[in-house]
Write a protein that holds these residues in place. Structure first.
Motif, PDB file in Angstrom:
ATOM      1  N   ALA A 205       0.809  -1.214   0.000  1.00  0.00           N
ATOM      2  CA  ALA A 205       0.000   0.000   0.000  1.00  0.00           C
ATOM      3  C   ALA A 205       0.845   1.268   0.000  1.00  0.00           C
ATOM      4  O   ALA A 205       0.461   2.285  -0.584  1.00  0.00           O
ATOM      5  CB  ALA A 205      -0.940  -0.012   1.195  1.00  0.00           C
TER       6      ALA A 205
ATOM      7  N   VAL B  40     -11.850  -3.890  -0.964  1.00  0.00           N
ATOM      8  CA  VAL B  40     -10.625  -3.295  -0.415  1.00  0.00           C
ATOM      9  C   VAL B  40     -10.514  -1.855  -0.917  1.00  0.00           C
ATOM     10  O   VAL B  40     -10.702  -1.595  -2.112  1.00  0.00           O
ATOM     11  CB  VAL B  40      -9.379  -4.085  -0.843  1.00  0.00           C
ATOM     12  N   THR B  41     -10.220  -0.929  -0.013  1.00  0.00           N
ATOM     13  CA  THR B  41     -10.005   0.459  -0.419  1.00  0.00           C
ATOM     14  C   THR B  41      -8.694   0.983   0.170  1.00  0.00           C
ATOM     15  O   THR B  41      -8.199   0.479   1.174  1.00  0.00           O
ATOM     16  CB  THR B  41     -11.158   1.381   0.039  1.00  0.00           C
ATOM     17  N   LYS B  42      -8.161   2.007  -0.488  1.00  0.00           N
ATOM     18  CA  LYS B  42      -6.986   2.725   0.039  1.00  0.00           C
ATOM     19  C   LYS B  42      -7.142   4.186  -0.355  1.00  0.00           C
ATOM     20  O   LYS B  42      -7.169   4.521  -1.536  1.00  0.00           O
ATOM     21  CB  LYS B  42      -5.680   2.171  -0.531  1.00  0.00           C
TER      22      LYS B  42
ATOM     23  N   THR C 202      -1.843   1.906   4.261  1.00  0.00           N
ATOM     24  CA  THR C 202      -2.439   0.591   4.485  1.00  0.00           C
ATOM     25  C   THR C 202      -3.737   0.473   3.695  1.00  0.00           C
ATOM     26  O   THR C 202      -4.380   1.484   3.366  1.00  0.00           O
ATOM     27  CB  THR C 202      -2.752   0.344   5.979  1.00  0.00           C
ATOM     28  N   TYR C 203      -4.099  -0.759   3.400  1.00  0.00           N
ATOM     29  CA  TYR C 203      -5.393  -1.044   2.777  1.00  0.00           C
ATOM     30  C   TYR C 203      -6.445  -1.237   3.866  1.00  0.00           C
ATOM     31  O   TYR C 203      -6.125  -1.584   5.000  1.00  0.00           O
ATOM     32  CB  TYR C 203      -5.316  -2.326   1.947  1.00  0.00           C
TER      33      TYR C 203
ATOM     34  N   ARG D 163      -9.924  -3.481   4.359  1.00  0.00           N
ATOM     35  CA  ARG D 163     -10.712  -4.569   3.767  1.00  0.00           C
ATOM     36  C   ARG D 163     -12.050  -4.701   4.494  1.00  0.00           C
ATOM     37  O   ARG D 163     -12.110  -4.630   5.723  1.00  0.00           O
ATOM     38  CB  ARG D 163      -9.938  -5.882   3.860  1.00  0.00           C
TER      39      ARG D 163
ATOM     40  N   ASN E 138     -10.785  -5.359   8.131  1.00  0.00           N
ATOM     41  CA  ASN E 138      -9.401  -5.810   8.248  1.00  0.00           C
ATOM     42  C   ASN E 138      -9.283  -7.100   9.065  1.00  0.00           C
ATOM     43  O   ASN E 138      -8.352  -7.279   9.842  1.00  0.00           O
ATOM     44  CB  ASN E 138      -8.531  -4.708   8.865  1.00  0.00           C
TER      45      ASN E 138
ATOM     46  N   ALA F 144      -5.514  -7.854   2.820  1.00  0.00           N
ATOM     47  CA  ALA F 144      -6.359  -7.336   1.744  1.00  0.00           C
ATOM     48  C   ALA F 144      -6.562  -8.330   0.607  1.00  0.00           C
ATOM     49  O   ALA F 144      -7.666  -8.438   0.052  1.00  0.00           O
ATOM     50  CB  ALA F 144      -5.759  -6.042   1.202  1.00  0.00           C
TER      51      ALA F 144
ATOM     52  N   SER G  37     -10.864  -3.305 -10.417  1.00  0.00           N
ATOM     53  CA  SER G  37      -9.970  -2.387  -9.711  1.00  0.00           C
ATOM     54  C   SER G  37     -10.122  -0.990 -10.296  1.00  0.00           C
ATOM     55  O   SER G  37     -10.325  -0.824 -11.500  1.00  0.00           O
ATOM     56  CB  SER G  37      -8.513  -2.850  -9.816  1.00  0.00           C
TER      57      SER G  37
ATOM     58  N   THR H 102      -8.208   2.903  -9.722  1.00  0.00           N
ATOM     59  CA  THR H 102      -7.124   3.623  -9.045  1.00  0.00           C
ATOM     60  C   THR H 102      -7.114   5.088  -9.466  1.00  0.00           C
ATOM     61  O   THR H 102      -7.792   5.493 -10.407  1.00  0.00           O
ATOM     62  CB  THR H 102      -5.753   2.991  -9.380  1.00  0.00           C
TER      63      THR H 102
END
Length: 245
Positions: A49, A78-80, A86-87, A89, A102, A106, A120, A122
């Motif tokens: 991440a 899962v997000t960031k 960190t991710y 979840r 979490n 993730a 996905s 981004t």
């Protein structure tokens, strides 16, 4: 009478035959017998991440354990956020408090099964969509203890499918073996996504259909999904998943 026989023959060929075949192959696999023997560590799919400043969203699906693993998968989100190291979840499970944050890495294996990346997003688009995902997760109506039914739902796939419908900009649907994804909350019979690109009709997740740019054309029978993918040409088979042309 002939038409009834033909209908049952179609149901057998399209829905039951792939399911039986998958169950037979599953029975021959070497798989963990108990939860404690399964692998739950990272599958190494996602980059670390902290390697990127970009926001990111990932949706995963992996076949589950036990006999149901022959025909059904488990999905999670899962997000960031931008700049996060960190991710985060999000899962829904069938034991304890159903909503988990979490609870696992993730991109972890699920009951030793390799996860499949469903979609996905981004960068700037992910940055815009993450708040909506958070709102959808907070609004999910089956988040309390007792809000889980393995079949026909609401289960783990019902949760993720709900978020995907609430945030249609993610542009994804769960795979055909995500049993429970077609269960609409609160007894809803018809749902039209906010962008009008997908229509969902269901009788408590047991019988129905979906049609649109994301779903293609799907017919749902007892939680099993068969259909045609239009956006990414292919066919959808119960227990098997999507087969691209």
């Amino acid at each position: 009478m002939k038409s009834v026989k033909r209908l049952f023959l179609v149901i057998f060929i399209v829905y039951l035959l792939p399911t039986f075949a998958s169950a037979g192959l599953w029975a021959m696999k070497d798989r963990p017998g108990r939860w404690s023997e399964a692998r739950w560590s990272s599958a190494g799919i996602l980059p670390k991440a902290d390697e990127s400043e970009e926001a990111a969203i990932y949706v995963f699906s992996a076949m589950t354990g036990g006999l149901k693993g022959a025909v059904a998968s488990h999905a999670w989100i899962v997000t960031k956020e931008k700049g996060a190291e960190t991710y985060t979840r999000y899962d829904k499970v069938g034991w304890g408090k159903p909503m988990r944050r979490n609870g696992y890495p993730a991109d972890a294996y699920w009951y030793s099964n390799m996860p499949e990346l469903v979609t996905s997003v981004t960068g700037a688009k992910a940055e815009l969509l993450i708040p909506g995902i958070g709102e959808a997760i907070a609004a999910y109506p089956y988040s309390e203890p007792g809000g889980y039914t393995i079949w026909p739902g609401p289960n783990s796939n019902t949760f993720v499918a709900y978020v995907l419908r609430e945030v249609p900009e993610l542009g994804a649907v769960l795979p055909p073996h995500a049993v429970g994804r077609d269960y609409l909350p609160d007894g809803e019979f018809v749902h039209l996504d906010d962008d009008w690109r997908d229509l969902h009709v269901t009788l408590r997740g047991l019988l129905g259909f979906s049609a649109g740019m994301r779903s293609g054309l799907e017919i749902h029978v007892l939680g099993l999904v068969a259909g045609i993918d239009i956006a990414n040409p292919g066919i959808k088979l119960p227990a098997v998943g999507r087969i691209g042309f």
